[in-house]
Design an enzyme around this catalytic site. Structure first.
Site, PDB file in Angstrom:
ATOM      1  N   SER A  25       0.826  34.741   5.029  1.00 46.50           N
ATOM      2  CA  SER A  25       2.112  34.999   4.385  1.00 46.50           C
ATOM      3  C   SER A  25       2.546  36.461   4.476  1.00 46.50           C
ATOM      4  CB  SER A  25       2.085  34.571   2.906  1.00 46.50           C
ATOM      5  OG  SER A  25       2.086  33.161   2.817  1.00 46.50           O
ATOM      6  N   GLY A  45       2.822  26.883   5.444  1.00 44.81           N
ATOM      7  CA  GLY A  45       3.728  26.443   4.392  1.00 44.81           C
ATOM      8  C   GLY A  45       4.288  25.064   4.687  1.00 44.81           C
TER       9      GLY A  45
END
Length: 311
Positions: A145, A269
């Protein structure tokens, strides 16, 4: 034939917990359209209570440390629990950006010149600039991320990026300018290519998770030959690292030449608006269809090993 329940893992203990909770809720809802499904919120580096190897197949959306680096996968293997996605060895490998670069590089996939280092023995900014040039990307070697990502333009900026680092495993890479691309892999085959255009010019944590800060083009507007080469490189990287079932592979495409691999995400994700679902939609798979395809190989492995589910 009876169907085991899908145990969706979400949460975890890493810095990406909130992202994982969103992924888990979205996937549990989509999987419930096709299978019995239950959401397990994971709050410790341990298997959650109520998990039954004889009745559950795990679909994990745990991101980051322990969830994505092989830790949870090793616990599942030891408990005899079947799960979707990469096994513990490939999860550990792909979470280590330096090892991933070495592995895919041996198969001909281009990677940016880089230097790995520990926080306790970090190189000087001058040494890094001498090896990589004046524009350098500094990032954790084992986080996702874009957590901890710094882009340093010039020696002073590089010194500032290195300054707070005192522990952990890190990677400094030559800053290659170009178009950011992401490719979903399902069953070893590349799906559509998504182009990522952050309005800030940097695809960092804020650009990823703040609405309106990034434009996504799916499919990416690429010449057919370039697109074929990127998809081929993604499939090669996936296979080289021993991945299974699915993953997301990210690249940077300079103005001239071949794409450079950035990283492989084994548990990316998974909201409907995330990159892997965008890639799947380019290939004609909606979100519910995607998660159904993602868990199917694990169901097949489960059925082949649990006698009660073979008839």
């Amino acid at each position: 034939m009876s169907v085991p329940a899908i145990a969706v893992f979400a949460g975890g203990t890493s810095s990406e917990r909130e992202v994982s909770l969103g992924s888990g809720a979205a996937c549990a809802g989509a999987l419930a359209r096709s299978f019995p499904a239950r959401l397990f919120v994971v709050d410790a580096d341990a298997l959650p209570e109520g998990l039954d190897p004889a009745a559950h197949v795990v679909f994990s959306t745990l991101h980051g440390t322990f969830g994505e680096d092989g830790g949870m996968q090793r616990l599942l293997d030891a408990a005899g629990v079947h799960y979707a996605g990469c096994d513990s060895a490939s999860s550990a490998l792909t979470m280590d950006k330096t090892r991933t670069k070495e592995t895919v590089g041996s198969r001909g996939v281009r990677t940016a010149p880089g230097v790995g280092f520990s926080g306790g023995r970090k190189p000087s900014a001058a040494d890094l600039a001498a090896k990589l040039g004046p524009r350098v990307v500094v990032k954790p070697n084992d986080q996702g991320s874009s957590v901890g990502l710094s882009l340093a333009d010039g020696l002073a900026a590089l010194e500032a990026a290195l300054g707070p680092i005192s522990s952990g495993s890190w990677l400094a890479e030559q800053w290659i300018e170009g178009r950011e691309l992401s490719v979903g892999i399902l069953g070893g085959r590349a799906m559509g290519i998504v182009e990522i255009r952050p309005k800030s010019g940097v695809y960092d944590y804020a650009s990823k998770y703040t609405k309106g800060m990034t434009e996504y083009l799916a499919p990416a507007p690429l010449d057919p030959g370039v697109g074929d080469a990127v998809r081929s490189a993604a499939e090669t990287a996936f296979a080289a690292c021993g991945c299974r079932d699915y993953a997301r592979v990210d690249f940077i495409l300079p103005r001239a030449g071949e794409a450079f691999l950035l990283e492989i995400n084994t548990l990316p994700g998974m909201k409907e608006t995330s990159l892997l679902p965008m890639s799947a939609r380019c290939a004609g798979l909606d979100f519910a269809g995607l998660v159904r395809e993602m868990v199917t190989p694990a169901l097949q492995r489960f059925r082949s090993s649990i006698p009660a589910f073979q008839t």
